[in-house]
Design a protein around this motif. Structure first.
Motif, short mmCIF file in Angstrom:
data_model
loop_
_atom_site.label_atom_id
_atom_site.label_comp_id
_atom_site.label_asym_id
_atom_site.label_seq_id
_atom_site.Cartn_x
_atom_site.Cartn_y
_atom_site.Cartn_z
N LEU A 119 14.44 -46.97 37.98
CA LEU A 119 15.49 -47.86 38.49
C LEU A 119 16.62 -47.96 37.47
N THR A 120 17.35 -46.87 37.30
CA THR A 120 18.44 -46.83 36.33
C THR A 120 19.77 -46.47 37.00
N SER A 121 19.90 -46.83 38.25
CA SER A 121 21.15 -46.59 38.97
C SER A 121 21.25 -47.58 40.13
N TRP A 122 22.46 -47.91 40.49
CA TRP A 122 22.67 -48.72 41.68
C TRP A 122 22.09 -48.00 42.90
N TYR A 123 22.10 -46.68 42.86
CA TYR A 123 21.72 -45.88 44.01
C TYR A 123 20.25 -45.46 43.98
N VAL B 293 22.38 -62.70 39.41
CA VAL B 293 21.21 -61.82 39.44
C VAL B 293 20.62 -61.78 40.84
N ALA B 294 20.40 -62.95 41.44
CA ALA B 294 19.81 -63.02 42.77
C ALA B 294 20.70 -62.32 43.80
N ASP B 295 21.99 -62.53 43.72
CA ASP B 295 22.93 -61.93 44.66
C ASP B 295 22.93 -60.41 44.55
N THR B 296 22.90 -59.92 43.31
CA THR B 296 22.86 -58.48 43.09
C THR B 296 21.59 -57.87 43.67
N LEU B 297 20.45 -58.49 43.37
CA LEU B 297 19.17 -57.95 43.84
C LEU B 297 19.08 -57.98 45.37
N ALA B 298 19.62 -59.02 45.97
CA ALA B 298 19.62 -59.09 47.43
C ALA B 298 20.43 -57.95 48.02
N LEU C 8 19.66 -55.77 33.68
CA LEU C 8 19.90 -55.41 35.07
C LEU C 8 21.30 -54.84 35.25
N ALA C 9 22.28 -55.45 34.63
CA ALA C 9 23.66 -54.98 34.77
C ALA C 9 23.81 -53.55 34.26
N PRO D 285 18.30 -47.18 27.75
CA PRO D 285 18.66 -48.40 27.02
C PRO D 285 20.16 -48.66 27.03
N VAL D 286 20.53 -49.92 26.92
CA VAL D 286 21.94 -50.28 26.81
C VAL D 286 22.53 -49.56 25.60
N SER D 287 23.62 -48.85 25.82
CA SER D 287 24.22 -48.02 24.78
C SER D 287 25.73 -48.22 24.78
#
Length: 518
Positions: A9-13, A33-38, A115-116, A204-206
């Motif tokens: 799970l490393t992409s919006w797609y 966070v909740a809005d994004t996950l929904a 998550l972002a 990882p965040v880079s």
């Protein structure tokens, strides 16, 4: 759920459908966070002690369930939900029962920054790549430096804006359909603690560049120790690709960079108020210069602006100049021209409640630095206004104010102490600065606190004095926020001015008061 599924799970797609996620907290961050996950199709349960009415009304509209109640124990609803991932709002400390349960249960634990980053490719640039990230942290100066950096980048033609702990969640930026070239992200030590849990993340965040501006005691009640707080701050440099910016005047930030695991080729870029070395930014004869981002850096430097020009804009306080140098280093790492940095500084204004002059009258200057919520920040303010009448106190957050009083307290004209932990402050003055007059504000009602502060200040001020609200403490014992505290201070000053003007302005010399509208 398998670790392999989460690693993917490393992409919006990616396929987020059916992922069971518990979101802890329903603040602005929790809702983002909740809005994004929904939107991603995950199965989401929000767990919170209480819920803002607006957010509570919106959750069922977007298909998210909400549970509210006592969180001293793990709710049965959370256990029965059996989440694959828990995403916690930054207010949940490591020792919180829900965080302890999550970690002991072996459930993946993320923050909103994690998550972002995973879904950062929802909107990409023309070349198909997601926006670069710049991360900014530190005990003090984060918000000012974040705004400065974003302003400099925008002046240089980049689509950039400030996000994160500054107020607008980074998830909102990631999902903005207009897109950005650079996300300038203020990250708190709380957010960085959660980010530090992802040591084995597949992606990882880079960040392109990162900075820790300074380090001093703060939030010890959340982290449990200074060492834990320091370790959280150090996470900001992990996997940095281009520039690790650090404060040469703060050895702790240099050590963080030296210890960080970064992308090969990332450079250490120092800043301070002294003459810069060939990989630094600094000040030479009143000129702010860059000796880091030019090919001839061993023999020359680029002028950014002057201290005199900054003074005309109210930006010449030493700690603000340091913030400007840090922001310039970040902007220069993204190839912003010095001329654009100068233009940005000519337009830049400090946030309200950050060394903000709220009134000047009959030689007395009243300064609101309510945003100085810890001793390190207050020390910078006191250095900028030596000999001030110091308004100090509030919630100390587990921090000993004694060293600050020992270092700066002896030089103030008087101290006016407010807040629920006044005894600690008064005791510190008795030990370290016994010759300084100390006045206590004993008002029980919030509405009366600042009126009493101003009245007490009026008893001691003379022509040429400064009254400085730099509390070195949090505000929540008596006020809604540091902004509320600062606003009430300014209002009390102006009301006292108006009352004096209504009386014809006649008063004794020892009752010097400020002038409205200055």
């Amino acid at each position: 759920m398998s670790a392999d599924r989460l690693d993917a799970l490393t992409s919006w797609y990616a396929d987020w459908r059916g992922l069971k996620v518990a979101v802890l907290g329903l603040s602005v961050t929790g809702f983002s966070v909740a809005d994004t996950l929904a939107e991603l199709g995950a199965d989401v349960l929000v767990v919170s002690e209480r819920a803002d009415e607006q957010y509570a009304r919106l959750l069922p509209v977007i298909g998210v369930r909400l549970w509210t109640g006592d969180l001293d124990v793990v709710p049965d609803e959370l256990r029965d939900f059996a989440p694959d991932v828990v995403i916690a709002s930054p207010g949940f400390a490591p020792q919180h029962p829900l965080i302890v349960w999550t970690r002991e249960s072996g459930i993946a634990l993320w923050g909103d920054i994690e998550l972002a980053w995973r879904v950062r490719d929802k909107v990409v640039r023309e070349d198909g790549s997601p926006a670069d990230w710049v991360l900014i942290t530190g005990t003090n100066g984060k918000t000012t430096t974040t705004r400065l950096t974003a302003t400099m980048l925008a002046a240089g033609g980049r689509r950039a804006a400030p996000f994160g702990n500054i107020g607008v969640p980074v998830l909102d930026a990631v999902r903005d359909p207009a897109g950005f070239d650079v996300l300038v992200v203020e990250v708190s030590s709380h957010q960085l603690w959660y980010l530090g849990l992802q040591t084995r993340s597949a992606d990882p965040v880079s960040p392109h560049a990162a900075v820790c501006l300074n380090l001093a005691d703060d939030h010890l009640e959340w982290h449990g120790s200074f060492e834990a707080y320091r370790d959280a701050k150090a996470v900001v440099y992990a996997h940095t690709r281009v520039a690790c910016v650090y404060n040469k005047a703060d050895a702790a930030t240099r050590a963080m960079v030296e210890e960080a695991e970064v992308v090969e080729g990332a450079r250490a870029i120092g800043f301070d108020l002294g003459v810069p070395g060939p990989s630094d930014l600094g000040v030479v004869d009143g000129i702010l210069v860059d000796r880091a981002f030019l090919e001839e850096r061993r023999t020359s430097a680029l002028e950014l602006t002057t201290v005199a020009a900054l003074a005309e804009s109210g930006l010449a306080a030493p700690h603000i100049v340091a913030n400007i140098l840090a922001a310039a280093a970040l902007a220069r790492s993204l190839e912003v021209d010095p001329a654009d940095i100068r233009d940005a500084l000519e337009r830049f204004e400090l946030d309200p409640h950050r060394i903000q002059v709220v009134a000047v009258h009959e030689g007395v200057t009243w300064v609101d630095d309510s945003k100085a919520t810890n001793p390190h920040a207050a020390s910078s303010s006191l250095a900028a206004y030596p000999g001030a009448v110091w308004v100090v106190g509030g919630l100390l957050k587990g921090v000993d104010i004694g060293p600050l009083v020992a270092a700066r307290g002896g030089s103030v004209k008087a101290a006016i102490v407010l807040g629920s932990e006044r005894d600690e402050v008064v005791s510190a003055f008795a030990r370290h600065a016994p010759a300084v007059p100390v006045f206590e504000v004993d008002a029980a009602e919030t509405e009366n606190v600042m009126a009493q502060v101003v009245d007490l200040a009026m008893e001691v001020v003379r022509d040429g004095d400064v009254v400085l609200l730099a509390p070195a403490a949090a505000s929540f014992d008596q006020f809604a926020s540091y902004a509320d505290r600062g606003r009430r201070f300014a209002e009390a000053v102006r009301e006292r001015i108006a009352a004096g003007s209504a009386d014809g302005g006649e008063r004794d010399d020892h009752d010097a008061a400020p002038d409205a509208g200055a």
